[in-house]
Design an enzyme around this catalytic site. Structure first.
Site, PDB file in Angstrom:
ATOM      1  N   HIS A 182       4.557  12.025  10.395  1.00 38.10           N
ATOM      2  CA  HIS A 182       3.197  12.127   9.877  1.00 38.10           C
ATOM      3  C   HIS A 182       2.369  13.120  10.678  1.00 38.10           C
ATOM      4  CE1 HIS A 182       0.961   9.696   6.985  1.00 38.10           C
ATOM      5  NE2 HIS A 182      -0.113   9.929   7.688  1.00 38.10           N
ATOM      6  N   LYS A 203       0.851  -1.198   0.000  1.00 41.24           N
ATOM      7  CA  LYS A 203       0.000   0.000   0.000  1.00 41.24           C
ATOM      8  C   LYS A 203       0.883   1.242   0.000  1.00 41.24           C
ATOM      9  CE  LYS A 203      -2.727   3.426   1.756  1.00 41.24           C
ATOM     10  NZ  LYS A 203      -2.278   4.753   2.220  1.00 41.24           N
TER      11      LYS A 203
END
Ligand code: NAD
Length: 426
Positions: free
Chosen positions: A380, A266
């Site tokens: 992140h 992914k």
């Protein structure tokens, strides 16, 4: 080569970025406008593309920096809603360029069309009859697309498999291998399969049922490799050996466990899809091909490999099907897609595939490097916090202020963001 790397693109304003792009790549005003969102696809154009159109759905478009693919400097357009992806790709491309950048190539643009042949009296005999008439079938298939034929594309071969299936009994599956040049090829293949079916019925005496492209485009592969020199690996408190060995250990996990491999792949698709979408290509097709290819050995595993290089650095490779085009589909209809292709200066579908697979490899490295060292959330969080702040209702300068507060509290949650906004407004 150093020219594009020197600019701190992320520090520029939106207008400055647009101006810089125009200067770097000689894009016309309308092409820049298509990339910035000032113009681009109109609802009227969209109305001709799909059904029941009511409008458009926008995505952020970023430009990944630092990419060198086969010695050529490339600015990579990426359409994606997820924070960190463009930054991650750009940063890893910078590390890779110290090792010469990405080296990528493709196999010929051969797609596979499938034909299911049922109601056969003698499937084994019918299979051989098809193979005996291969030359006739290829000749017939070659007449279908004069443009492809002129460009050197067209049918390359026929394969036939006998499938034993308890529900409907044995049937045959014919594969037409078809070189689609710079197209993604689905329409070209589907047309060819439909046109060939009367001849196949005549040869076999059976009934042709499904006639459709296979998205497992395992004859149309894109491959990229890169080396991160030992000198580029260390950062913060992490030594070069620790970073390299940590990444290799993380890869080993994805190479042997489907639960991890799904997430690992992914991460690769974060980069791949963003460029596929930016160029107006069919990302469902690329996704389907990637995951089917990852499971080709009977077990779903990593599409990439990471290992120790000769100088103690890190070597990465990625191999995956890449059914993308620079003609056909939306690639020449969508103004932003057209401008995106121009920005990258690609001349062929295979050149585009080489860039996409390189971005996939860079993205994979970004995720593994974070996971194997400080964890994914640290890098992140700042970006994620901005999204959370906006979702909670922050506007203007308040977005960054609220995001900083959430990160400082190590509590990036929408309920907390709303609470802080409420406190500040009182
Ligand atoms: P297309 O039919 O629009 O264009 C391909 C055609 O363009 C070729 O057949 C050829 O005649 C012509 N052409 C001109 N210059 C060319 C060049 N340099 N190289 C190759 N061909 C050239 O597009 P397509 O690529 O056949 O189909 C792509 C579309 O099909 C996508 O929009 C995809 O979403 C859709 N689709 C996908 C699936 C699937 O993935 N299973 C199924 C059906 C449709």
């Amino acid at each position: 080569m150093a020219e594009t790397a020197r600019v701190k693109f992320y520090n520029l304003s939106l207008e400055e970025r647009a101006r810089w792009l125009a200067e770097q790549r000689g894009l016309a005003a309308d092409e820049i406008a298509a990339l910035t969102g000032e113009s681009g696809l109109t609802p009227e154009q969209a109305d001709h593309m799909i059904e029941n159109v009511i409008g458009l759905h926008a995505l952020p478009l970023g430009i990944a920096q630092n990419f060198v693919v086969n010695g050529r400097e490339v600015l990579v357009p990426m359409a994606i809603e997820e924070p960190s992806v463009v930054a991650g790709a750009s940063f890893m491309a910078r590390l890779a360029r110290a090792g010469g950048g990405f080296f990528a190539h493709t196999t010929p643009p051969e797609m596979i069309g499938q034909m299911q042949i049922i109601q056969l009296e003698n499937p084994a005999e019918a299979r051989l009859k098809i193979l005996e008439r291969q030359a006739d079938l290829l000749l017939e298939a070659g007449k279908i697309d004069a443009v492809l034929a002129r460009l050197g594309g067209g049918p390359r071969g026929i394969e036939v498999r006998l499938i034993e299936q308890s529900a409907i009994g044995p049937f045959l599956v014919l594969h037409l291998i078809y070189d689609v040049r710079d197209a993604m090829g689905a329409n070209a293949i589907n047309t060819a399969m439909e046109r060939l079916s009367p001849l196949v019925e005549e040869i076999t005496g059976g009934k042709v049922h499904l006639r459709i492209l296979s998205n497992l485009a395992d004859r149309r592969l894109a491959r990229a490799r890169c080396t991160i020199p030992f000198s580029e690996l260390a950062f913060n408190d992490f030594s070069a050996d620790a970073v390299r060995d940590g990444i290799i250990a993380a890869w080993a996990f994805a190479a042997s466990d489907p639960y991890r491999a799904a997430t690992h792949n992914k991460g690769i698709m974060n980069g791949v899809d963003a460029v596929v979408i930016a160029t107006g290509n069919d990302w469902r097709a690329v996704e389907a091909g990637a995951h089917a290819y990852a499971a080709r050995g009977g077990k779903y595993i990593s599409l990439s490999t990471w290992s120790k290089g000769a100088d103690g650095g890190l070597v990465g490779t990625l191999e995956m099907p890449m059914a993308v085009g620079t003609v056909g589909g939306a690639t020449r209809v969508h103004p932003t897609a057209k401008a995106a292709l121009k920005l990258m200066g690609v001349q062929s579908a295979s050149q585009l595939a080489e860039i996409i697979v390189s971005v996939g490899l860079a993205q994979n490295l970004a995720a593994l490097r974070a996971l194997a060292t400080e964890g994914i959330q640290r890098g992140h969080m700042g970006l994620h916090a901005r999204q959370v702040a906006i979702a909670a209702g922050a506007q203007g300068e308040m977005v960054n202020r609220l995001a900083d507060q959430l990160v400082a509290e190590r509590n990036v949650r929408i309920d907390r963001a709303e609470e802080i906004l409420h406190e500040w407004s009182n």
